[in-house]
Write a protein that holds these residues in place. Structure first.
Motif, PDB file in Angstrom:
ATOM      1  N   TYR A  17     -23.803  38.984  -3.517  1.00 45.79           N
ATOM      2  CA  TYR A  17     -23.486  38.222  -4.730  1.00 45.79           C
ATOM      3  C   TYR A  17     -22.763  39.060  -5.772  1.00 45.79           C
ATOM      4  N   THR A  18     -21.676  38.512  -6.289  1.00 43.28           N
ATOM      5  CA  THR A  18     -20.963  39.180  -7.376  1.00 43.28           C
ATOM      6  C   THR A  18     -21.789  39.062  -8.651  1.00 43.28           C
ATOM      7  N   MET A  19     -21.436  39.852  -9.637  1.00 46.50           N
ATOM      8  CA  MET A  19     -22.170  39.807 -10.898  1.00 46.50           C
ATOM      9  C   MET A  19     -22.105  38.408 -11.523  1.00 46.50           C
ATOM     10  N   GLY A  20     -20.932  37.806 -11.525  1.00 51.85           N
ATOM     11  CA  GLY A  20     -20.789  36.471 -12.112  1.00 51.85           C
ATOM     12  C   GLY A  20     -21.634  35.439 -11.391  1.00 51.85           C
ATOM     13  N   ARG A  21     -21.610  35.462 -10.078  1.00 51.19           N
ATOM     14  CA  ARG A  21     -22.397  34.509  -9.293  1.00 51.19           C
ATOM     15  C   ARG A  21     -23.889  34.757  -9.481  1.00 51.19           C
ATOM     16  N   ALA A  22     -24.285  36.027  -9.495  1.00 51.22           N
ATOM     17  CA  ALA A  22     -25.699  36.372  -9.688  1.00 51.22           C
ATOM     18  C   ALA A  22     -26.180  35.883 -11.054  1.00 51.22           C
ATOM     19  N   ALA A  23     -25.393  36.120 -12.091  1.00 51.73           N
ATOM     20  CA  ALA A  23     -25.768  35.677 -13.433  1.00 51.73           C
ATOM     21  C   ALA A  23     -25.876  34.152 -13.485  1.00 51.73           C
ATOM     22  N   GLU A  24     -24.943  33.479 -12.833  1.00 52.24           N
ATOM     23  CA  GLU A  24     -24.971  32.010 -12.793  1.00 52.24           C
ATOM     24  C   GLU A  24     -26.228  31.515 -12.085  1.00 52.24           C
ATOM     25  N   MET A  25     -26.579  32.125 -10.969  1.00 51.77           N
ATOM     26  CA  MET A  25     -27.763  31.715 -10.219  1.00 51.77           C
ATOM     27  C   MET A  25     -29.040  31.902 -11.033  1.00 51.77           C
ATOM     28  N   LEU A  26     -29.089  32.963 -11.842  1.00 55.58           N
ATOM     29  CA  LEU A  26     -30.272  33.265 -12.645  1.00 55.58           C
ATOM     30  C   LEU A  26     -30.272  32.537 -13.986  1.00 55.58           C
ATOM     31  N   GLY A  27     -29.153  31.918 -14.324  1.00 54.21           N
ATOM     32  CA  GLY A  27     -29.055  31.248 -15.618  1.00 54.21           C
ATOM     33  C   GLY A  27     -29.030  32.239 -16.766  1.00 54.21           C
ATOM     34  N   THR A  28     -28.353  33.347 -16.550  1.00 56.35           N
ATOM     35  CA  THR A  28     -28.303  34.401 -17.557  1.00 56.35           C
ATOM     36  C   THR A  28     -26.870  34.899 -17.688  1.00 56.35           C
ATOM     37  N   THR A  29     -26.688  36.012 -18.358  1.00 54.71           N
ATOM     38  CA  THR A  29     -25.347  36.569 -18.559  1.00 54.71           C
ATOM     39  C   THR A  29     -25.171  37.845 -17.740  1.00 54.71           C
ATOM     40  N   PRO A  30     -23.928  38.224 -17.478  1.00 53.99           N
ATOM     41  CA  PRO A  30     -23.691  39.512 -16.829  1.00 53.99           C
ATOM     42  C   PRO A  30     -24.273  40.676 -17.641  1.00 53.99           C
TER      43      PRO A  30
END
Length: 131
Positions: A21-34
């Motif tokens: 997972y890229t940082m952007g995708r990971a942040a999106e999945m967690l509902g948070t920010t990079p």
């Protein structure tokens, strides 16, 4: 490399440690920010691997840790304390898993040669406590 040791692309699908997972995708999945993910890296909770281009990549295991920190932070726990709690929880779970593996690999007391001798011991056979 032998055919048995060659890694197939599909093998990565079930690998919790594969940095998929890229940082952007990971942040999106967690509902948070990079920035939140970068903070977890600065706190040394997770260390993302880097792609050839230098971009951060996260594994499912790392995202589970980050999600747990996010839960604690959302409940009002300071991020440093939340990271420490998650580290301790993870270490405890790993120790419990290792203990279970050791227990599973040992013979049961009924299978040991001196099981009958040990079962006849009384409290008098045990040394008194110090003090």
């Amino acid at each position: 490399m032998t055919p048995e040791s060659a890694r197939r692309p599909a093998d990565s699908l079930d690998d919790d440690d594969y940095p998929a997972y890229t940082m952007g995708r990971a942040a999106e999945m967690l509902g948070t920010t990079p920035a939140f993910l970068r903070t977890l890296g600065e706190a040394r909770l997770i260390t993302p691997l880097r792609s050839e281009g230098g971009h951060r990549r996260y594994s499912r295991y790392q995202l589970r840790l980050a999600a747990r920190v996010r839960e604690l932070v959302d409940q009002g726990t300071p991020i440093d304390a939340a990271c420490r709690i998650v580290i301790l929880e993870d270490q405890l779970a790993e120790a419990q898993q290792l203990n279970q593996q050791i227990r599973d690999s040992q013979p049961s007391p009924a299978e040991t040669p001196d099981a009958q001798t040990n079962s006849k011991r009384t409290s008098r056979d045990v040394a008194p406590p110090f003090g």
